[in-house]
Design an enzyme around this catalytic site. Structure first.
Site, PDB file in Angstrom:
ATOM      1  N   CYS A 150       0.832  -1.204   0.000  1.00 22.55           N
ATOM      2  CA  CYS A 150       0.000   0.000   0.000  1.00 22.55           C
ATOM      3  C   CYS A 150       0.863   1.249   0.000  1.00 22.55           C
ATOM      4  O   CYS A 150       1.403   1.639   1.042  1.00 22.55           O
ATOM      5  CB  CYS A 150      -0.919  -0.030   1.211  1.00 22.55           C
ATOM      6  N   CYS A 153      -0.491   4.049   2.224  1.00 20.23           N
ATOM      7  CA  CYS A 153      -0.262   3.848   3.659  1.00 20.23           C
ATOM      8  C   CYS A 153       1.189   4.132   4.024  1.00 20.23           C
ATOM      9  O   CYS A 153       1.468   4.731   5.057  1.00 20.23           O
ATOM     10  CB  CYS A 153      -0.560   2.404   4.064  1.00 20.23           C
ATOM     11  N   ASP A 154       2.106   3.659   3.204  1.00 21.03           N
ATOM     12  CA  ASP A 154       3.501   3.608   3.627  1.00 21.03           C
ATOM     13  C   ASP A 154       4.466   4.489   2.837  1.00 21.03           C
ATOM     14  O   ASP A 154       5.619   4.666   3.241  1.00 21.03           O
ATOM     15  CB  ASP A 154       4.005   2.156   3.525  1.00 21.03           C
TER      16      ASP A 154
END
Ligand code: NAP
Length: 328
Positions: A150, A153-154
């Protein structure tokens, strides 16, 4: 690593062994929450179980540009939060809980939810799909140590900033992830096993015209380096045509190679295809009377937020009509 989960309000529900729910909806992605809005408005008082990822995969996306009604796009997380609010406004009871077991082969339909048995007259399965993994040993060992599924997300983590990273895949997700990562990384290599992208033309054009994105065609990742150092330092690639291998240094590997349906818990209970997608017939019916299905857990063709929402609506209407017949 990972974006903080959107926690659904963990309300007290009155389900227990004696209590029979009219309808339980499993999943809170676009399909589940749309089904929740419709069944709640039909006074069916739905119990909606979030699973481990409230809001579904769309919460990990950045801007959704193709959901009708949002001409300037909408953040995926915000879209799902609004859907939840809309469902709750009409009385849907959303519970942060996971289905551990399903017994759908006999009446009443029974689920084990966080250790507790719950019974329902109708169930809508909208459990979505999860990220597909390459299946490499090194990939598993370095997950959360530079291997991620992701970018939203990261991608902004310090470990990836101003570093070269790779994205694996050739679909819309891979292009979207690669473009997002250009904000942080020094360079993004897009590793694809063929020499043309599967992505839609608009996404493919955007990715390939981005000067920070370098496509690496006809190539597969055979190893993520370096397990010995317990962090990602590169990937070993093999050209599928020439069989030549090379090591591409990078600080992060973002996998975007598609999805697998979250249907493991329903195996043997409802009919599925060989890939685990639940088979829908006559709209959203499954092989079990009273069990309906919607969204990515049964759709490997369209897989869009709007098609999942549409199926969620259909499943709610099908469940409502089924219950009307059952209780007349
Ligand atoms: P996808 O379309 O299934 O693409 C998966 C990609 O990964 C393909 O290019 C595939 O290669 C590759 N792949 C699969 N298994 C692999 C393996 N073992 N090793 C190497 N490569 C592998 O999945 P997606 O990109 O996640 O998209 C899913 C759906 O969501 C699509 O319908 C897409 O349109 C939609 N989506 C839309 C948007 C948007 O509109 N903004 C954004 C994201 C996703 P091949 O091409 O060779 O099969």
């Amino acid at each position: 690593m990972g974006r903080k989960l959107w926690l659904a309000k963990d309300i007290e529900t009155d389900y227990n062994r004696q209590h029979m729910e009219k309808v339980i909806i499993i999943g809170t992605g676009c399909a589940g929450l749309t089904a929740a809005i419709y069944t709640a408005r039909a006074n069916l008082n739905p119990l909606v179980l979030t699973g481990i990822m409230p809001g579904g995969l769309l919460t990990t996306t950045s801007i959704v540009e193709n959901f009708p009604g949002f001409p300037v796009g909408v953040d995926g997380y915000e879209l799902m939060t609004r859907m939840q609010q809309q469902a709750e406004k009409f009385g849907a009871r959303i519970k942060f809980a996971t289905v551990e077991e399903a017994n759908l082969t006999q009446s009443p339909l029974t689920l084990t939810v966080d250790g507790e048995k719950v019974q329902a007259q109708a169930i809508i399965i909208a459990s979505g799909a999860g990220h597909r993994h390459l299946g490499l040993d090194s990939e598993a060992k370095l997950e959360k140590k530079g291997v991620t599924y992701c970018a939203t997300c990261d991608g902004a983590l310090p470990m990836f900033r101003n570093q070269p990273v790779v994205v694996v895949g050739g679909g819309d997700s891979a292009c979207e992830e690669a473009m997002y990562l250009t904000r942080f990384a020094s360079e993004v290599s897009l590793i694809h096993r063929r020499d043309t992208l599967r992505a839609s033309k608009i996404m493919a054009d955007r990715a390939l015209n981005n000067p920070k994105i370098k496509p690496v065609w006809d190539s597969v990742v055979t190893e993520v380096l370096d397990v010995a150092q317990d962090k990602v330092t590169g990937v070993r690639l093999q050209n599928v045509k020439t069989k030549a291998t090379q090591v591409l240094p990078c600080a992060g590997v973002f996998m975007a190679i598609g999805h697998v349906p979250n249907t493991q818990v329903f195996k043997g209970q409802v009919d599925m295809d060989e890939n685990g997608y639940i088979l829908a017939k006559r709209g959203t019916e499954t092989s079990v009377p009273g069990v309906f299905v919607a969204g990515d857990c049964c759709d490997h063709v369209y897989r869009q937020a709007i098609t999942a929402a549409g199926m969620g609506c259909s499943a709610a209407i099908d469940a409502e009509r089924y219950l009307a017949r059952l209780n007349q």
